[in-house]
Design an enzyme around this catalytic site. Sequence first.
Site, PDB file in Angstrom:
ATOM      1  N   SER A   1     -28.326  18.797 -62.198  1.00 25.39           N
ATOM      2  CA  SER A   1     -28.066  19.874 -63.149  1.00 25.39           C
ATOM      3  C   SER A   1     -26.603  20.324 -63.059  1.00 25.39           C
ATOM      4  O   SER A   1     -25.703  19.541 -63.362  1.00 25.39           O
ATOM      5  CB  SER A   1     -29.057  21.024 -62.907  1.00 25.39           C
ATOM      6  OG  SER A   1     -29.045  21.951 -63.954  1.00 25.39           O
TER       7      SER A   1
ATOM      8  N   ASP B   1     -36.849  17.696 -71.475  1.00 28.94           N
ATOM      9  CA  ASP B   1     -35.913  18.588 -70.782  1.00 28.94           C
ATOM     10  C   ASP B   1     -35.355  19.612 -71.772  1.00 28.94           C
ATOM     11  O   ASP B   1     -34.676  19.242 -72.731  1.00 28.94           O
ATOM     12  CB  ASP B   1     -34.776  17.754 -70.173  1.00 28.94           C
ATOM     13  CG  ASP B   1     -33.927  18.545 -69.193  1.00 28.94           C
ATOM     14  OD1 ASP B   1     -33.761  19.763 -69.388  1.00 28.94           O
ATOM     15  OD2 ASP B   1     -33.408  17.938 -68.233  1.00 28.94           O
TER      16      ASP B   1
ATOM     17  N   HIS C   1     -36.889  19.587 -66.755  1.00 29.34           N
ATOM     18  CA  HIS C   1     -35.581  19.596 -66.094  1.00 29.34           C
ATOM     19  C   HIS C   1     -35.674  19.355 -64.584  1.00 29.34           C
ATOM     20  O   HIS C   1     -34.665  19.278 -63.911  1.00 29.34           O
ATOM     21  CB  HIS C   1     -34.883  20.937 -66.374  1.00 29.34           C
ATOM     22  CG  HIS C   1     -33.407  20.922 -66.106  1.00 29.34           C
ATOM     23  ND1 HIS C   1     -32.528  20.117 -66.793  1.00 29.34           N
ATOM     24  CD2 HIS C   1     -32.654  21.617 -65.215  1.00 29.34           C
ATOM     25  CE1 HIS C   1     -31.292  20.327 -66.354  1.00 29.34           C
ATOM     26  NE2 HIS C   1     -31.343  21.224 -65.388  1.00 29.34           N
TER      27      HIS C   1
END
Length: 203
Positions: free
Chosen positions: A102, A152, A183
């Site tokens: 991320s 996601d 995610h």
Amino acid sequence: MKYIFRKGSSPKLPTLLLLHGTGGTEYDLLPIAQMIAPDSNVISIQGEVQENGMARFFKRLAEGVFDEEDLLFRTEELNEFIDQAANQNEFDRQNVVAVGYSNGANIAGSLLFHCKNSLKGAILFHPMVPRRGIILPELAQIPIFIGAGTNDPISSQEETRELQSLFEGAGSSVEIHWEHAGHQVTHQEINAAAQWFKKHFYS
């Protein structure tokens, strides 16, 4: 920068640079590194930017909107820090592979976008495009693995494919592993990343 360094048993393998997601710590990705390359050196860094008490590697203006000025500053700062850490811990600066999730994947991508020869390769879990409208450095011989989720909500399929296109346009070979997930990082993604790493770096 606050970090953990663990010396591996195989000096020929790349050192893994671990970069956590928003709200994470330098400990978060250590189990993933162990699954991907248990014999590699590991350097895991704590993000220095605070957002509502959560650690990050660079500022953002809103969800999905990066502060580009801060991103550039933090990217250069991180690149210089890796130089210093390589000297202090005696690992090969020219043989570093990033493993980011991320926000950590985004600054790893920014290293590839802005700092030529900063990485030997990268494993990016759920990344976004760090910047648009710039010319990337030559990325031939720098393989990239992307772990992505078809559902996601932060890193969309379109964003993932755009990032793939940008990397490939600069000469990189990109492998995307899709999961029917959001995610979060799945065990299947990590296993696929481990196979990818073995294929590219254990020969």
